[in-house]
Design a protein around this motif. Structure first.
Motif, PDB file in Angstrom:
ATOM      1  N   GLY A  78       0.857  -1.441   0.126  1.00  0.00           N
ATOM      2  CA  GLY A  78       0.004  -0.129   0.006  1.00  0.00           C
ATOM      3  C   GLY A  78       0.772   1.198   0.064  1.00  0.00           C
ATOM      4  O   GLY A  78       0.426   2.262   0.622  1.00  0.00           O
ATOM      5  N   LEU A  79       2.042   1.137  -0.530  1.00  0.00           N
ATOM      6  CA  LEU A  79       2.883   2.461  -0.478  1.00  0.00           C
ATOM      7  C   LEU A  79       3.249   2.916  -2.203  1.00  0.00           C
ATOM      8  O   LEU A  79       2.818   2.256  -2.910  1.00  0.00           O
ATOM      9  CB  LEU A  79       4.243   2.005  -0.209  1.00  0.00           C
ATOM     10  N   ASP A  80       3.379   4.259  -1.921  1.00  0.00           N
ATOM     11  CA  ASP A  80       3.709   4.823  -3.229  1.00  0.00           C
ATOM     12  C   ASP A  80       5.009   4.446  -3.985  1.00  0.00           C
ATOM     13  O   ASP A  80       5.795   4.189  -3.068  1.00  0.00           O
ATOM     14  CB  ASP A  80       3.751   6.524  -3.196  1.00  0.00           C
ATOM     15  N   GLU A  81       4.801   4.341  -5.246  1.00  0.00           N
ATOM     16  CA  GLU A  81       6.182   4.096  -5.961  1.00  0.00           C
ATOM     17  C   GLU A  81       7.360   5.020  -5.794  1.00  0.00           C
ATOM     18  O   GLU A  81       7.103   6.173  -5.719  1.00  0.00           O
ATOM     19  CB  GLU A  81       5.807   3.883  -7.339  1.00  0.00           C
ATOM     20  N   GLY A  82       8.366   4.789  -5.321  1.00  0.00           N
ATOM     21  CA  GLY A  82       9.651   5.364  -5.120  1.00  0.00           C
ATOM     22  C   GLY A  82      10.118   5.961  -6.654  1.00  0.00           C
ATOM     23  O   GLY A  82       9.457   5.520  -7.704  1.00  0.00           O
ATOM     24  N   VAL A  83      11.283   6.397  -6.748  1.00  0.00           N
ATOM     25  CA  VAL A  83      11.991   6.823  -7.861  1.00  0.00           C
ATOM     26  C   VAL A  83      12.706   5.534  -8.415  1.00  0.00           C
ATOM     27  O   VAL A  83      13.414   4.696  -7.755  1.00  0.00           O
ATOM     28  CB  VAL A  83      13.129   7.882  -7.573  1.00  0.00           C
ATOM     29  N   VAL A  84      12.619   5.771  -9.832  1.00  0.00           N
ATOM     30  CA  VAL A  84      13.485   4.757 -10.580  1.00  0.00           C
ATOM     31  C   VAL A  84      14.668   5.523 -11.174  1.00  0.00           C
ATOM     32  O   VAL A  84      14.326   6.396 -11.856  1.00  0.00           O
ATOM     33  CB  VAL A  84      12.700   3.685 -11.832  1.00  0.00           C
ATOM     34  N   ILE A  85      15.829   4.826 -11.042  1.00  0.00           N
ATOM     35  CA  ILE A  85      16.987   5.248 -11.446  1.00  0.00           C
ATOM     36  C   ILE A  85      17.707   4.645 -12.388  1.00  0.00           C
ATOM     37  O   ILE A  85      18.334   3.686 -11.942  1.00  0.00           O
ATOM     38  CB  ILE A  85      18.221   5.969 -10.376  1.00  0.00           C
ATOM     39  N   ASN A  86      17.617   4.835 -13.702  1.00  0.00           N
ATOM     40  CA  ASN A  86      18.263   3.665 -14.582  1.00  0.00           C
ATOM     41  C   ASN A  86      19.752   4.349 -14.735  1.00  0.00           C
ATOM     42  O   ASN A  86      20.053   5.358 -14.752  1.00  0.00           O
ATOM     43  CB  ASN A  86      17.490   3.934 -16.095  1.00  0.00           C
ATOM     44  N   GLY A  87      20.675   3.148 -15.295  1.00  0.00           N
ATOM     45  CA  GLY A  87      21.873   3.478 -15.662  1.00  0.00           C
ATOM     46  C   GLY A  87      22.646   2.088 -15.969  1.00  0.00           C
ATOM     47  O   GLY A  87      22.001   1.029 -15.799  1.00  0.00           O
ATOM     48  N   PRO A  88      23.839   2.266 -16.461  1.00  0.00           N
ATOM     49  CA  PRO A  88      24.544   1.040 -16.802  1.00  0.00           C
ATOM     50  C   PRO A  88      24.937   0.001 -15.558  1.00  0.00           C
ATOM     51  O   PRO A  88      25.070   0.514 -14.499  1.00  0.00           O
ATOM     52  CB  PRO A  88      25.641   1.247 -17.292  1.00  0.00           C
ATOM     53  N   PHE A  89      24.965  -1.402 -15.900  1.00  0.00           N
ATOM     54  CA  PHE A  89      25.327  -2.102 -14.964  1.00  0.00           C
ATOM     55  C   PHE A  89      26.795  -2.086 -14.356  1.00  0.00           C
ATOM     56  O   PHE A  89      27.454  -3.290 -14.563  1.00  0.00           O
ATOM     57  CB  PHE A  89      24.802  -3.563 -15.287  1.00  0.00           C
ATOM     58  N   THR A  90      27.287  -1.092 -14.099  1.00  0.00           N
ATOM     59  CA  THR A  90      28.715  -0.749 -13.894  1.00  0.00           C
ATOM     60  C   THR A  90      29.020   0.030 -12.522  1.00  0.00           C
ATOM     61  O   THR A  90      27.873   0.275 -11.829  1.00  0.00           O
ATOM     62  CB  THR A  90      29.395  -0.078 -15.055  1.00  0.00           C
ATOM     63  N   ARG A  91      30.132   0.293 -12.209  1.00  0.00           N
ATOM     64  CA  ARG A  91      30.505   0.925 -10.905  1.00  0.00           C
ATOM     65  C   ARG A  91      30.125   2.404 -11.180  1.00  0.00           C
ATOM     66  O   ARG A  91      29.549   2.981 -10.381  1.00  0.00           O
ATOM     67  CB  ARG A  91      31.896   0.822 -10.634  1.00  0.00           C
ATOM     68  N   ALA A  92      30.419   2.801 -12.582  1.00  0.00           N
ATOM     69  CA  ALA A  92      30.159   4.128 -12.789  1.00  0.00           C
ATOM     70  C   ALA A  92      28.526   4.477 -12.771  1.00  0.00           C
ATOM     71  O   ALA A  92      28.205   5.490 -12.342  1.00  0.00           O
ATOM     72  CB  ALA A  92      30.514   4.509 -14.212  1.00  0.00           C
ATOM     73  N   GLY A  93      27.708   3.418 -13.137  1.00  0.00           N
ATOM     74  CA  GLY A  93      26.093   3.597 -12.900  1.00  0.00           C
ATOM     75  C   GLY A  93      25.753   3.668 -11.698  1.00  0.00           C
ATOM     76  O   GLY A  93      24.989   4.650 -11.461  1.00  0.00           O
ATOM     77  N   GLY A  94      26.569   2.950 -10.639  1.00  0.00           N
ATOM     78  CA  GLY A  94      26.257   3.340  -9.275  1.00  0.00           C
ATOM     79  C   GLY A  94      26.759   4.541  -8.610  1.00  0.00           C
ATOM     80  O   GLY A  94      26.010   5.246  -7.945  1.00  0.00           O
ATOM     81  N   VAL A  95      27.891   5.271  -9.241  1.00  0.00           N
ATOM     82  CA  VAL A  95      28.195   6.647  -9.099  1.00  0.00           C
ATOM     83  C   VAL A  95      27.327   7.520  -9.349  1.00  0.00           C
ATOM     84  O   VAL A  95      26.924   8.492  -8.926  1.00  0.00           O
ATOM     85  CB  VAL A  95      29.700   6.712  -9.558  1.00  0.00           C
ATOM     86  N   GLN A  96      26.860   7.431 -10.450  1.00  0.00           N
ATOM     87  CA  GLN A  96      25.977   8.247 -11.265  1.00  0.00           C
ATOM     88  C   GLN A  96      24.469   8.388 -10.583  1.00  0.00           C
ATOM     89  O   GLN A  96      24.003   9.293 -10.607  1.00  0.00           O
ATOM     90  CB  GLN A  96      25.791   7.929 -12.710  1.00  0.00           C
ATOM     91  N   ALA A  97      24.023   7.229 -10.115  1.00  0.00           N
ATOM     92  CA  ALA A  97      22.943   7.093  -9.380  1.00  0.00           C
ATOM     93  C   ALA A  97      22.910   7.915  -7.951  1.00  0.00           C
ATOM     94  O   ALA A  97      21.888   8.094  -7.552  1.00  0.00           O
ATOM     95  CB  ALA A  97      22.529   5.733  -9.275  1.00  0.00           C
ATOM     96  N   ALA A  98      24.030   7.894  -7.438  1.00  0.00           N
ATOM     97  CA  ALA A  98      23.916   8.645  -5.964  1.00  0.00           C
ATOM     98  C   ALA A  98      23.207   9.720  -5.760  1.00  0.00           C
ATOM     99  O   ALA A  98      22.553   9.786  -4.672  1.00  0.00           O
ATOM    100  CB  ALA A  98      25.443   8.458  -5.330  1.00  0.00           C
TER     101      ALA A  98
END
Length: 336
Positions: free
Chosen positions: A214-234
């Motif tokens: 029963g919760l609202d949808e949070g944010v989806v952050i798309n990016g490559p499956f890489t370390r850089a993708g994680g950095v960019q998502a932060a």
């Protein structure tokens, strides 16, 4: 440099023909009398003769090579799978060769064609795109396990091709529900690139868990499956106000954790983290990361059984499991 002994040398020492030497080395196609076989084997041992692997492959119609084709060997999950497969096939007197397409479709096609020229005994293929370009396997005579093929119907009744089926949606649902059990209510999702089938399936599982709670949808952050993708998502994750996040793989989680630490965001106090497709690496990140894992050893065994003919199941199913660690708020020493 000393001349390497040849098949002719073995035949002369054993007092037989080169054809008989070939029958002994290749295990056929004709039977050889026990006493003659013994003389040939003794001559091989005495001379130190080593059969030509390429010639043996041609005579048998295949080699003892098993191939694994992946898009990124830097991915801990794929690297661990490659290691487990190498161990499994070596135990079965086969050798693993690995191709890394670097997420490039043209390179993937080139590597696959090279594998076919080597007359490989079998192939496990984690493709760059989904669905996989199965036309590249047209007329393939070897068994194939597709590691990220979403549509089993496209394979028809081809008994030499199967899928390794992991429920990406279920894995994301498990991860999200665990965060909700910790009292988190604003759960974000660091997904893969837009358009990727596995990224969409993980988002569906995340959404399902939130909807059921029963919760609202949070944010989806798309990016490559890489370390850089994680950095960019932060930064997007921090700006979203989320108090928890499901991360799609360990490479992304590695980059994300570093950037959260640099920004002064505490894990799990400020943002709780669970990662999908975890491996042994998750335990050594800081804090140790709670993960939803697919046991790699059982995957390797199932793949090997299929390509060696032990099992011809249409689909090879694997089940996800939750491993609790500190990044979500569980005790570091939790074994549940």
């Amino acid at each position: 440099m000393a001349k390497q002994p040849t098949r002719d040398d073995v035949a002369r020492l054993a007092g037989t023909s080169t054809a008989v030497v070939s029958y002994v080395v290749n295990g056929g196609p004709r039977n050889v009398r026990p006493e003659t076989r013994k003389r040939v084997l003794e001559a091989i041992e005495q001379l130190g003769y080593r059969p030509n692997a390429s010639a043996q492959s041609l005579s048998r119609g295949r080699s003892d090579l098993f191939a694994l084709l992946v898009p990124d060997l830097a991915n801990p999950y794929l690297a661990e799978l490659a290691q487990r497969l190498e161990e499994e096939f070596f135990r079965r007197d086969m050798v693993l060769v690995v191709g890394d397409s670097h997420d490039d479709q043209d390179r993937e096609s080139t590597i696959l064609e090279a594998f076919r020229r080597q007359q490989i005994a079998g192939l496990a293929w984690y493709g760059v795109t989904q669905p996989l370009p199965l036309d590249l396997l047209e007329d393939a005579s070897f068994p194939v396990v597709l590691l990220n093929e979403p549509d089993g119907q496209r394979m028809g009744n081809h008994s030499r091709i199967t899928r390794l089926v992991a429920d990406e949606q279920e894995a994301a649902r498990i991860a999200t529900e665990h965060l909700l059990q910790h009292g988190r209510t604003r759960v974000a999702m660091v997904a893969g690139p837009k358009g990727r089938h596995n990224a969409r399936e993980r988002i569906r599982g995340w959404r399902l868990a939130l909807r059921q709670a029963g919760l609202d949808e949070g944010v989806v952050i798309n990016g490559p499956f890489t370390r850089a993708g994680g950095v960019q998502a932060a930064q997007a994750l921090i700006d979203s106000g989320a108090d928890a996040v499901v991360v799609s793989n360990e490479l992304q989680a590695t980059g994300l954790l570093r950037e959260l630490h640099r920004a002064g965001v505490a894990v799990p106090e400020d943002i709780a983290v669970v990662v999908l497709n975890g491996t042994a690496l998750s335990e050594f990140l800081w804090p140790p990361v709670t993960s939803v894992d697919v046991p790699v050893s059982s995957q390797a065994e199932a793949i090997a059984d299929f390509v060696t003919g032990t099992d011809r199941a249409r689909d090879l199913s694997v089940t996800s499991r939750l491993t609790k660690r500190a990044s979500c708020g569980c005790s570091y020493f939790s074994k549940d």
